[in-house]
Design an enzyme around this catalytic site. Sequence first.
Site, mmCIF file in Angstrom:
data_model
loop_
_atom_site.group_PDB
_atom_site.id
_atom_site.type_symbol
_atom_site.label_atom_id
_atom_site.label_comp_id
_atom_site.label_asym_id
_atom_site.label_seq_id
_atom_site.Cartn_x
_atom_site.Cartn_y
_atom_site.Cartn_z
ATOM 1 N N ASP A 42 61.171 66.198 66.542
ATOM 2 C CA ASP A 42 61.153 65.679 65.176
ATOM 3 C C ASP A 42 59.885 64.880 64.881
ATOM 4 O O ASP A 42 59.119 64.551 65.797
ATOM 5 C CB ASP A 42 62.415 64.849 64.887
ATOM 6 N N ASN A 66 74.789 56.942 65.350
ATOM 7 C CA ASN A 66 75.757 57.693 64.540
ATOM 8 C C ASN A 66 75.947 59.112 65.088
ATOM 9 O O ASN A 66 76.504 59.972 64.414
ATOM 10 C CB ASN A 66 75.307 57.736 63.071
ATOM 11 N N HIS A 91 73.471 61.199 65.911
ATOM 12 C CA HIS A 91 72.429 62.185 65.584
ATOM 13 C C HIS A 91 71.661 62.629 66.826
ATOM 14 O O HIS A 91 71.496 61.876 67.783
ATOM 15 C CB HIS A 91 71.495 61.706 64.459
ATOM 16 N N GLU A 144 71.343 64.428 61.142
ATOM 17 C CA GLU A 144 72.264 63.350 60.782
ATOM 18 C C GLU A 144 73.667 63.914 60.559
ATOM 19 O O GLU A 144 73.828 65.117 60.313
ATOM 20 C CB GLU A 144 71.767 62.689 59.487
HETATM 21 C C1 GLP Z 1 65.528 58.508 66.827
HETATM 22 C C2 GLP Z 1 65.009 59.881 67.232
HETATM 23 C C3 GLP Z 1 65.956 60.587 68.156
HETATM 24 C C4 GLP Z 1 66.385 59.639 69.262
HETATM 25 C C5 GLP Z 1 67.196 58.535 68.653
HETATM 26 C C6 GLP Z 1 67.688 57.520 69.672
HETATM 27 O O1 GLP Z 1 66.099 58.476 65.579
HETATM 28 N N1 GLP Z 1 64.741 60.724 66.119
HETATM 29 O O2 GLP Z 1 65.340 61.749 68.672
HETATM 30 O O3 GLP Z 1 67.166 60.322 70.200
HETATM 31 O O4 GLP Z 1 66.420 57.864 67.693
HETATM 32 O O5 GLP Z 1 66.671 56.625 69.973
HETATM 33 P P1 GLP Z 1 66.738 55.558 71.114
HETATM 34 O O6 GLP Z 1 66.589 56.272 72.374
HETATM 35 O O7 GLP Z 1 65.565 54.648 70.829
HETATM 36 O O8 GLP Z 1 68.043 54.850 70.964
#
Ligand code: GLP
Length: 244
Positions: free
Chosen positions: A67, A136, A138, A143
């Site tokens: 992403d 959430n 995702h 989402e």
């Molecule tokens: C972001 C990214 C995801 C990631 C998620 C969790 O929104 N787009 O790819 O997995 O957050 O992030 P973290 O590992 O910092 O909790």
Amino acid sequence: MRIVKTKDYDEMSRKAANIFFAQIVLKPDSVLGLATGSSVLGLYENLTASFKCGDLDFSEVKTVNLDEYAGLDGKNDQSYRFYMDGNLFSKVNIKKENTNLPDGLAKDMAAECARYNSLIESFGGVDIQLLGIGHNGHIGFNEPDCCFIKGTHVVDLSVSTIKANARFFADEKDVPSQAYTMGIQNIMQAKRIVLCVSGSQKAKILREALFGDVTPQVPGSVLQLHPDLIVVADEEALGGSDWV
Ligand code: GLP
């Protein structure tokens, strides 16, 4: 699904990195699907250390990231291109032209999504996909929604995701409201998926994703259907471990 339970974040990072290490050694021209966020930072540190001591060679590796924020230049320090360059690509011998993320500044968003889907296809798919999971549920930036969206698309980020990711920005209002993300089909077509999860604040959503109903309201729940899912999670994320 296989669950690798670790003591803490550091052990999670080492064990997940070992899976990527083996992948690259066994198939030097692997296509790696990569992720950003704090859960996977330690894995990149471990891969960098393995490169530095001469055990890993990235010269034939190709990468496609999950992403990217829409509207951010790759030089913006909050862009995922910047994160990847800083935390992995600039530290190993990967060829810059073999590293791929959606272009946050693309003028034609639909064309950019189509380009990204074709790119993944032209690589013959992803060999191993790294994932974190949002609070959430995702994955990438898919989402909670009323349906699973297959291909790369542009999403309006949810309020909870904007709030969660605001910690990396000077101000919450600086967090872009839209992002490009690989779709659920792009992710599910990876030959192997490695999901890294750490910390008690992820315990509830991880349990829901792995053992609850498969529903687009919890996008990560679709991973239950993947034939080769490896969850590398620490004790806190596994919620005291009575369920694994
Ligand atoms: C972001 C990214 C995801 C990631 C998620 C969790 O929104 N787009 O790819 O997995 O957050 O992030 P973290 O590992 O910092 O909790």
